[in-house]
Write an enzyme that holds these catalytic residues in place. Structure first.
Site, PDB file in Angstrom:
ATOM      1  N   GLY A 274       0.790  -1.227   0.000  1.00 31.75           N
ATOM      2  CA  GLY A 274       0.000   0.000   0.000  1.00 31.75           C
ATOM      3  C   GLY A 274       0.820   1.274   0.000  1.00 31.75           C
ATOM      4  O   GLY A 274       0.363   2.311   0.497  1.00 31.75           O
ATOM      5  N   THR A 275       2.037   1.220  -0.594  1.00 39.81           N
ATOM      6  CA  THR A 275       2.816   2.470  -0.597  1.00 39.81           C
ATOM      7  C   THR A 275       2.186   3.502  -1.533  1.00 39.81           C
ATOM      8  O   THR A 275       2.240   4.702  -1.246  1.00 39.81           O
ATOM      9  CB  THR A 275       4.292   2.235  -0.990  1.00 39.81           C
ATOM     10  N   ASN A 276       1.576   3.066  -2.619  1.00 41.58           N
ATOM     11  CA  ASN A 276       0.878   4.041  -3.479  1.00 41.58           C
ATOM     12  C   ASN A 276      -0.315   4.624  -2.740  1.00 41.58           C
ATOM     13  O   ASN A 276      -0.584   5.823  -2.837  1.00 41.58           O
ATOM     14  CB  ASN A 276       0.423   3.387  -4.786  1.00 41.58           C
TER      15      ASN A 276
ATOM     16  N   ILE B  84      -8.317  -9.412 -10.878  1.00 41.56           N
ATOM     17  CA  ILE B  84      -8.988  -8.929 -12.092  1.00 41.56           C
ATOM     18  C   ILE B  84     -10.445  -8.693 -11.741  1.00 41.56           C
ATOM     19  O   ILE B  84     -11.073  -9.492 -11.041  1.00 41.56           O
ATOM     20  CB  ILE B  84      -8.841  -9.965 -13.215  1.00 41.56           C
ATOM     21  N   LEU B  85     -10.995  -7.564 -12.167  1.00 43.42           N
ATOM     22  CA  LEU B  85     -12.373  -7.226 -11.799  1.00 43.42           C
ATOM     23  C   LEU B  85     -13.357  -7.855 -12.789  1.00 43.42           C
ATOM     24  O   LEU B  85     -13.057  -7.985 -13.980  1.00 43.42           O
ATOM     25  CB  LEU B  85     -12.557  -5.708 -11.803  1.00 43.42           C
TER      26      LEU B  85
ATOM     27  N   ASN C  91      -6.303   2.759 -12.469  1.00 44.30           N
ATOM     28  CA  ASN C  91      -5.311   1.776 -12.028  1.00 44.30           C
ATOM     29  C   ASN C  91      -3.928   2.325 -12.329  1.00 44.30           C
ATOM     30  O   ASN C  91      -3.747   3.135 -13.242  1.00 44.30           O
ATOM     31  CB  ASN C  91      -5.516   0.465 -12.789  1.00 44.30           C
TER      32      ASN C  91
ATOM     33  N   SER D 184       2.314   3.645 -15.617  1.00 50.89           N
ATOM     34  CA  SER D 184       1.215   4.277 -16.345  1.00 50.89           C
ATOM     35  C   SER D 184      -0.028   4.280 -15.456  1.00 50.89           C
ATOM     36  O   SER D 184      -0.343   3.273 -14.820  1.00 50.89           O
ATOM     37  CB  SER D 184       0.874   3.496 -17.608  1.00 50.89           C
TER      38      SER D 184
ATOM     39  N   ASP E 216      -5.421  -3.996 -18.353  1.00 49.41           N
ATOM     40  CA  ASP E 216      -4.391  -2.970 -18.605  1.00 49.41           C
ATOM     41  C   ASP E 216      -4.533  -2.296 -19.973  1.00 49.41           C
ATOM     42  O   ASP E 216      -3.538  -1.946 -20.618  1.00 49.41           O
ATOM     43  CB  ASP E 216      -2.969  -3.569 -18.496  1.00 49.41           C
TER      44      ASP E 216
HETATM   45  C1  GAR Z   1       2.765  -0.996  -7.716  1.00 54.69           C
HETATM   46  O1  GAR Z   1       4.062  -0.974  -8.223  1.00 54.69           O
HETATM   47  C2  GAR Z   1       1.772  -1.094  -8.855  1.00 54.69           C
HETATM   48  O2  GAR Z   1       2.207  -0.475 -10.028  1.00 54.69           O
HETATM   49  C3  GAR Z   1       1.662  -2.578  -9.032  1.00 54.69           C
HETATM   50  O3  GAR Z   1       1.685  -3.105  -7.740  1.00 54.69           O
HETATM   51  C4  GAR Z   1       2.510  -2.279  -6.931  1.00 54.69           C
HETATM   52  C5  GAR Z   1       1.805  -2.031  -5.622  1.00 54.69           C
HETATM   53  O4  GAR Z   1       2.669  -1.471  -4.689  1.00 54.69           O
HETATM   54  N1  GAR Z   1       0.454  -2.909  -9.706  1.00 54.69           N
HETATM   55  C6  GAR Z   1       0.331  -3.905 -10.587  1.00 54.69           C
HETATM   56  O5  GAR Z   1       1.238  -4.643 -10.870  1.00 54.69           O
HETATM   57  C7  GAR Z   1      -1.051  -4.027 -11.195  1.00 54.69           C
HETATM   58  N2  GAR Z   1      -1.034  -4.966 -12.275  1.00 54.69           N
HETATM   59  P1  GAR Z   1       2.143  -0.802  -3.366  1.00 54.69           P
HETATM   60  O6  GAR Z   1       1.208  -1.795  -2.688  1.00 54.69           O
HETATM   61  O7  GAR Z   1       3.350  -0.543  -2.560  1.00 54.69           O
HETATM   62  O8  GAR Z   1       1.431   0.452  -3.773  1.00 54.69           O
END
Ligand code: GAR
Length: 321
Positions: free
Chosen positions: A15-17, A94-95, A109, A138, A147
């Protein structure tokens, strides 16, 4: 400040994003707020962080039931929280098609590649293997195809000699944390962005037969016919003449219809200064959930009202097939 857009963030892991989005939402003037963090993995580290920060959380394990059941539970939680948008931040499920359809254009996303390259998994290894100079991330609108929805924003990250998927992935994460909050802010604000609204109007108006644009008393007008003898069928008005609306002016059949529209649906229509007197109605564009098909119907009707017969005849004939 106007009401902030309410977003639910779906996560599966660290969950860093989500954290980057959360802290961005707390800066002054953020156009969005997080109303829920939800996960398909009850022990996701991001849930604990959200709780610590006082954000409502929800968890529903995906194990042991169908995609539809999982999505229905997540969706109900998002709706209960009052979410207007869903933001996927490392949500590794996948939703289902129905869910994506119900939230059409309201799910975003982030994907760790420069789409359309490297959809799916192992994006860093694939970029390194291919000898690419850059990897990246992206932000895109979610559609039923994985995607594949419209890309809203990208961040490029140079690949160093000797990069491993882990070292490269670490830098891409840093870029993601900058990119995602900004892309969300732009996306949720664009319904009140005159540049975005004008581009949409232009796209529809100028696709009608024999049309061109022309400035008129400080507004951009759209005309049908030749440059010389053409007639206006619409105007784009950006808070013109003291109005608080960004609107599209189109022709009604006359004052009766205009007043019916304005009195019956005051959130949708208003009577514009000057133009109103000759039967033009203002269709308010800067509204949440604005329906562009509605604008297209009005533009076509208005075009038809003033277009020369030789053009309407052609479209009438086309409509018969
Ligand atoms: C992120 O790098 C995101 O781009 C990727 O998962 C990571 C989640 O990191 N998403 C995918 O690969 C989606 N297909 P986070 O939990 O630290 O935010």
């Amino acid at each position: 400040m106007a009401d902030r857009a309410k977003i639910a963030v779906f996560i599966s892991g660290g969950g860093t994003n989500m954290a980057a989005i959360l802290y961005a939402s707390r800066l002054p003037d953020s156009p969005f707020e997080i109303v829920l963090v939800a996960s398909n993995t009850p022990d996701a580290a991001g849930l604990a962080l959200a709780q610590l920060e006082g954000i409502p959380t929800y968890a529903h394990s995906h194990k042991g039931h169908s995609r539809e059941v999982q999505d229905a539970a997540m969706e109900a939680a998002a709706l209960d929280a009052g979410a207007q948008f869903i933001v996927l931040a490392g949500y590794m499920r996948i939703l289902s098609e129905g869910f994506v359809k119900r939230w059409d254009k309201r799910i975003l996303n982030i994907h760790p590649s420069l789409l359309p390259k490297y959809k799916g998994l192992d994006t860093f290894a694939r970029a390194i293997e291919a000898g690419d100079s850059h990897a990246g991330a992206s932000v895109h609108v979610v559609t039923a195809e994985l995607d594949a929805g419209d890309v809203l924003a990208q961040a490029k990250v140079a690949i160093a000699p000797g990069d491993t998927p882990e070292s490269l992935g670490g830098r891409v994460k840093l870029a993601e944390h900058q990119l995602y909050p900004r892309a969300i802010a732009d996306y949720v604000s664009r319904g009140s962005d005159p540049g975005f609204l004008l581009a949409k109007v232009k796209g529809i108006a100028l696709a009608l037969p024999e049309t061109h644009e022309r400035e008129s008393h400080g507004s951009l007008g759209f005309r049908v016919g030749t440059e010389k003898t053409g007639k206006y069928f619409a105007y784009f008005s950006d808070r013109h003449h003291g109005s608080e609306h960004i609107s599209l002016l189109v022709k009604t059949s006359g004052m009766d219809e205009l007043m019916n529209l304005v009195e019956g649906q005051p959130d949708v229509y208003y009577k514009p200064a000057f133009y109103g007197a000759s039967g033009w109605v203002g269709l308010i564009l800067n509204r949440p959930d604005f329906d562009w098909d509605h604008a297209a119907e009005w533009l076509e009707r208005s075009w038809r009202a003033v277009a020369p017969k030789r053009l309407t005849k052609l479209t009438d004939a086309a409509d018969m097939f």
